[in-house]
Design an enzyme around this catalytic site. Structure first.
Site, PDB file in Angstrom:
ATOM      1  N   GLU A  58       0.716  -1.269   0.025  1.00  0.00           N
ATOM      2  CA  GLU A  58       0.066  -0.153   0.037  1.00  0.00           C
ATOM      3  C   GLU A  58       0.890   1.387   0.121  1.00  0.00           C
ATOM      4  O   GLU A  58       0.295   2.343  -0.496  1.00  0.00           O
ATOM      5  CB  GLU A  58      -0.912   0.068   1.029  1.00  0.00           C
ATOM      6  CG  GLU A  58      -2.057  -1.268   1.330  1.00  0.00           C
ATOM      7  CD  GLU A  58      -1.442  -2.404   1.668  1.00  0.00           C
ATOM      8  OE1 GLU A  58      -2.231  -3.299   1.732  1.00  0.00           O
ATOM      9  OE2 GLU A  58      -0.369  -2.269   1.978  1.00  0.00           O
ATOM     10  N   PHE A  83      -5.487  -0.587   5.867  1.00  0.00           N
ATOM     11  CA  PHE A  83      -3.999  -0.632   5.207  1.00  0.00           C
ATOM     12  C   PHE A  83      -3.917   0.919   4.484  1.00  0.00           C
ATOM     13  O   PHE A  83      -2.619   1.429   4.605  1.00  0.00           O
ATOM     14  CB  PHE A  83      -3.843  -1.774   4.168  1.00  0.00           C
ATOM     15  CG  PHE A  83      -4.062  -2.949   5.162  1.00  0.00           C
ATOM     16  CD1 PHE A  83      -3.828  -3.189   6.251  1.00  0.00           C
ATOM     17  CD2 PHE A  83      -5.156  -3.942   4.631  1.00  0.00           C
ATOM     18  CE1 PHE A  83      -4.140  -4.370   7.053  1.00  0.00           C
ATOM     19  CE2 PHE A  83      -5.515  -4.932   5.266  1.00  0.00           C
ATOM     20  CZ  PHE A  83      -4.917  -5.252   6.550  1.00  0.00           C
ATOM     21  N   HIS A 109     -13.862  -1.730   3.401  1.00  0.00           N
ATOM     22  CA  HIS A 109     -14.079  -2.640   4.572  1.00  0.00           C
ATOM     23  C   HIS A 109     -13.945  -1.863   5.642  1.00  0.00           C
ATOM     24  O   HIS A 109     -13.310  -2.092   6.807  1.00  0.00           O
ATOM     25  CB  HIS A 109     -12.713  -3.595   4.785  1.00  0.00           C
ATOM     26  CG  HIS A 109     -13.078  -4.969   4.686  1.00  0.00           C
ATOM     27  ND1 HIS A 109     -13.810  -5.429   3.515  1.00  0.00           N
ATOM     28  CD2 HIS A 109     -12.792  -6.197   5.330  1.00  0.00           C
ATOM     29  CE1 HIS A 109     -13.896  -6.724   3.620  1.00  0.00           C
ATOM     30  NE2 HIS A 109     -13.439  -7.034   4.893  1.00  0.00           N
TER      31      HIS A 109
END
Length: 313
Positions: A58, A83, A109
């Site tokens: 990431e 992340f 998420h």
């Protein structure tokens, strides 16, 4: 409780990306080995030359996206918020915020409705992390249709931009024809007693709570505060003239929508009574989305009870 139609907000993200790629030739999508979950695989299938999978990297993805933005691309970078907004926060600060790079960061998420993936993936801190960054725009789409509009809005700008999405299907509280404007909240219901200011999936919870309050003789204004930054202070001023304000969010009670509204409220000459409903100072556990919402107290019953307490002073 209303009989809500429910649609995956991720579907709105994917459909919005396909529309954006059709409309803007410089839109580029970057993912971190989660294209099946974020649904960006649809972009990879239809626009293979406009999609890059970085794997589980990431920080490198955000840094590369900053360079792409400087060469004229409009990159959308996405991964789970834990992340892309958490692990890669330093890059978001140094390259995107400080560097004023036109990258769109999309946190998936989010919230407790991730459910069975547990607290390591239930990101309830991303709004706090991203909204404190100078130059960063922060948005929480309420449903499928609003998500599509947010994607198109972000694609047409060249500023650092963050928005979040949950995994599950969200109740549909808007329509395809509703106008959406960055920094301008939606007043979904009018009321004279207090204001329920919510974002994301909690907009439907606030509407259900308003129905319960109406049965008890209390008229609550319901506001979809989809833009956390820049904040719609004009609508909040109207809310303050009505009376108390109760904010509701699927995020930590500290640092997100409630904190933003409280910061604005405390700066007024005459602050109004207010309360914040969000995830308290704890980590949740694994469970179904419904179980997690109940355990976090993110329910219409909790909102209506807290509203009545707020009115009693």
């Amino acid at each position: 409780m209303r009989n809500w139609e429910q649609l995956l907000i991720r579907e709105g993200f994917a459909d919005g990306l396909l529309e954006a790629c059709d409309t803007y030739s410089r839109v580029l999508v970057c993912d971190a080995d989660l294209a099946a979950s974020t649904l960006t695989r649809r972009v990879a299938e239809r626009f293979p030359d406009r999609f890059i999978d970085f794997g589980i990297a990431e920080q490198g993805m955000l840094a590369t996206a900053a360079g792409l933005a400087l060469t004229g691309w409009r990159p959308f970078v996405t991964s789970y918020a834990m992340f892309v907004a958490g692990r890669a926060w330093e890059i978001a600060r140094q390259q995107l915020s400080y560097g004023e790079c036109g990258v769109v960061v999309v946190g998936a998420h989010c919230g407790v409705t991730v459910g069975k993936d547990g607290p390591t993936h239930q990101c309830c801190e991303d709004l706090a992390l991203m909204r404190i960054l100078p130059n960063m725009t922060v948005v929480v789409p309420a449903d499928y249709y609003q998500m599509r509009k947010v994607v198109m809005d972000a694609a047409g700008r060249s500023i650092p931009y963050y928005f979040r999405m949950g995994r599950e299907a969200f109740p549909v509280v808007t329509s395809p024809d509703d106008e959406w404007q960055l920094g301008r909240a939606d007043v979904l219901e009018e009321g004279e007693d207090l204001s329920l200011v919510a974002c994301g999936q909690m907009v439907s919870v606030a509407l259900d709570a308003a129905d319960t309050l109406r049965e008890r003789g209390i008229r609550a204004r319901v506001v979809n505060m989809h833009t956390i930054k820049p904040l719609d202070v004009e609508t909040l001023e109207i809310c303050a003239q009505t009376g108390p304000i109760l904010t509701v969010e699927e995020h930590m009670a500290a640092g997100g929508l409630g904190s933003v509204v409280a910061e604005w409220n405390v700066g007024r000459r005459q602050p109004v009574p207010m309360s914040i409903i969000g995830v308290e100072d704890r980590y949740m556990e694994s469970g179904s989305p419904t179980e997690m919402l109940e355990k976090a107290g993110l329910t219409p019953e909790r909102v209506s009870e807290q509203a009545e307490l707020l009115l009693r002073g």
